[in-house]
Design an enzyme around this catalytic site. Structure first.
Site, PDB file in Angstrom:
ATOM      1  N   HIS A  61      39.990   2.912  -4.451  1.00 37.00           N
ATOM      2  CA  HIS A  61      38.700   2.324  -4.569  1.00 37.00           C
ATOM      3  C   HIS A  61      37.342   3.289  -3.986  1.00 37.00           C
ATOM      4  O   HIS A  61      38.044   3.439  -2.688  1.00 37.00           O
ATOM      5  CB  HIS A  61      38.765   0.493  -4.238  1.00 37.00           C
ATOM      6  CG  HIS A  61      37.357   0.421  -4.897  1.00 37.00           C
ATOM      7  ND1 HIS A  61      36.217   0.247  -4.750  1.00 37.00           N
ATOM      8  CD2 HIS A  61      37.501  -0.689  -6.488  1.00 37.00           C
ATOM      9  CE1 HIS A  61      35.059   0.143  -5.663  1.00 37.00           C
ATOM     10  NE2 HIS A  61      36.071  -0.784  -6.427  1.00 37.00           N
ATOM     11  N   HIS A  62      36.091   3.367  -4.333  1.00 39.71           N
ATOM     12  CA  HIS A  62      35.098   4.710  -3.558  1.00 39.71           C
ATOM     13  C   HIS A  62      35.006   3.178  -1.771  1.00 39.71           C
ATOM     14  O   HIS A  62      34.039   3.938  -1.351  1.00 39.71           O
ATOM     15  CB  HIS A  62      34.136   4.372  -4.222  1.00 39.71           C
ATOM     16  CG  HIS A  62      33.103   6.123  -3.739  1.00 39.71           C
ATOM     17  ND1 HIS A  62      33.411   6.790  -2.943  1.00 39.71           N
ATOM     18  CD2 HIS A  62      32.897   6.750  -5.237  1.00 39.71           C
ATOM     19  CE1 HIS A  62      31.890   7.972  -3.143  1.00 39.71           C
ATOM     20  NE2 HIS A  62      32.425   8.090  -4.194  1.00 39.71           N
ATOM     21  N   ALA A  63      34.711   2.359  -2.757  1.00 37.25           N
ATOM     22  CA  ALA A  63      34.270   1.300  -1.189  1.00 37.25           C
ATOM     23  C   ALA A  63      35.482   1.557  -0.168  1.00 37.25           C
ATOM     24  O   ALA A  63      34.706   1.110   1.141  1.00 37.25           O
ATOM     25  CB  ALA A  63      34.839  -0.050  -1.608  1.00 37.25           C
TER      26      ALA A  63
END
Length: 469
Positions: free
Chosen positions: A138-140
């Site tokens: 996930h880019h988070a």
């Protein structure tokens, strides 16, 4: 998962991390690793359990929300088996090549549901029949450059099993060039400052208008509201780094990013002429969205300090946005004209503070108006532009993971409102660009990939002819 109380050890998400979790944007990175030899599942799991990645706080933390809906990272224990997904059979029944089969699998992942928040937000898919590993992150958890640096700590050079891979950061090269230019322009410092103010005013104004109502004209490649939910296809455009360098050297002070964007402009012009011959206005603007990393790319030797925050640089996402226009032109007599026009535009962008402004305003809106408002503004920018482009520099030499040589490294992501999303990754003298498209809008991405490849070839031939003269 929700949490009724916040622990002292909980760490807040960055503003960009919170934005990437919004359902309208929800960004998951897919890093695709091709291996020369067959995959030993038990060996892969053992390497993951012993890797630096498992020690990283973000990869060993759950996403939790407090009663006010604010997200935090909370440390937890890792069960490797929950994160490794083994696909034993071929992912395609129609006899497709390994490349096409893997691209079809990526296309399905790009519109699949979000990741399970009951475990840390990463997965590893092992496609045994295709000797392929897909890191789904996930880019988070962080920006692409940081995540690539983290992955490379698990790899070794193929010609020296004890040595870490080498990354040459184009940003450092560009920074040195800017420093030299500023030194040469010292007597003209006032003029340079005025140009920075002027270009910043122009580009920041355009950025604000794009977030409100100004939009590209509709073309055969336009996306829009809701397109992120449409089915996808993936194709791969393949370039030789030496060819890109040949074009770069043909234009004074050019960079690889200048070459890439020139290829994008020329390739899209070719494709649009194919889709709607003689019906588009010459000079029609198509605007791309590029995420710009506002930190230096960390060296692998500095990564451990960065993870702990010891070198003053926080882990996470520190990304600005640049709006990069390309223009539709019928075939030019001199292909290098694309390069010269693109370089002029990008040089002006570099003089401005557009990327820093976009990061600052995003952080301000997130802090004071909330993630929902920030998401609306970013979503409108996506709907009002035509495509997304990114470029990550990978290792310059061949590398291996667990003693298994890596044949290619590619990257893509989950879908956006754009009908075209392009991610280029360089590795060992090659540069592969994954082209993710909404297949009901662009039904022939393989032809689009060929348009980009042919555009670079023509520029290289023009550069070669120029050198001969």
């Amino acid at each position: 998962m929700t949490s009724s109380s916040k622990l002292e050890s909980d760490q807040p998400l960055t503003p960009a991390g919170r934005l990437f979790l919004r359902p309208e944007i929800n960004q998951i990175i897919h890093c695709v690793i091709g291996l020369r030899n067959s995959i030993d599942v038990d060996s892969i799991k053992s390497q993951i359990a012993d890797s630096v990645m498992i020690q990283h706080p973000r990869f060993s933390s759950l996403l939790v929300r407090d009663p006010n809906g604010v997200e935090y990272w909370r440390r937890t224990s890792i069960e490797v088996d929950r994160h490794v997904i083994v696909v034993s059979d071929p992912v395609s029944d129609d006899g497709a090549s390994n490349e096409n089969a893997v691209n079809d699998y990526l296309a399905d992942l790009s519109t699949s549901s979000t990741m399970d928040i009951n475990k840390p937000l990463w997965e590893i898919h092992l496609l045994l029949a295709h000797n392929c590993v897909i890191f789904r992150i996930h880019h988070a958890l962080g920006d692409g450059i940081s995540l690539m640096s983290l992955f490379l700590t698990c790899c070794r050079r193929a010609d020296d099993p004890d040595a870490l891979p080498t990354i040459v950061s184009d940003s450092k090269t560009a920074r040195k060039a800017r420093q030299k230019r500023w030194a040469e322009e010292l007597p003209k410092m006032l003029l340079a400052l005025l140009m920075t103010v002027w270009f910043s005013f122009l580009f920041v104004g355009e950025f604000i208008l794009r977030a409100l109502w100004v939009s590209d004209r509709k073309t055969p490649i336009s996306g829009g509201d809701g397109v992120e939910l449409w089915p996808r296809k993936v194709a791969t455009a393949k370039f030789a780094v030496e060819d890109m360098k040949a074009v770069k050297n043909a234009v004074s002070n050019a960079t690889i990013n200048d070459v890439l964007f020139s290829v994008i402009g020329a390739g899209l012009s070719r494709y649009l002429e194919h889709r709607q011959p003689n019906s588009l206005k010459e000079g029609l603007q198509l605007t791309g969205v590029a995420m710009i990393n506002l930190r230096e790319q960390p060296g692998l030797q500095d990564l451990a300090d960065m993870m702990k925050g010891n070198n003053g640089s926080r882990w996470g996402n520190k990304l600005g946005i640049l709006l990069l226009p390309v223009y539709y032109h019928k075939k030019m007599s001199d292909p290098l004209q694309y390069m010269k026009r693109t370089k002029k535009m990008i040089d002006r962008k570099k003089r401005s503070l557009e990327s820093y402004f976009s990061y600052g305003i995003g952080k301000f809106v997130m802090s004071w108006l909330g993630a929902k408002v920030a998401c609306i503004l970013n979503y409108r920018i996506m709907c009002n532009t035509s495509f997304t482009i990114s470029n990550v520099i990978g290792p310059k030499e061949e590398i291996s993971v667990g003693g298994n040589p890596i044949t290619y490294i590619r990257a893509t992501s989950t879908s956006l409102p754009h009908a075209i999303t392009m991610h280029m990754m360089s590795y060992a003298g090659r540069a592969d660009m994954q082209i993710l498209v909404a297949k009901d809008i662009i039904h022939d991405p393989e032809f689009l990939a060929k348009c980009f490849e042919n555009a670079l070839f023509e520029m290289k031939m023009a550069a070669t002819t120029l050198n001969v003269k």
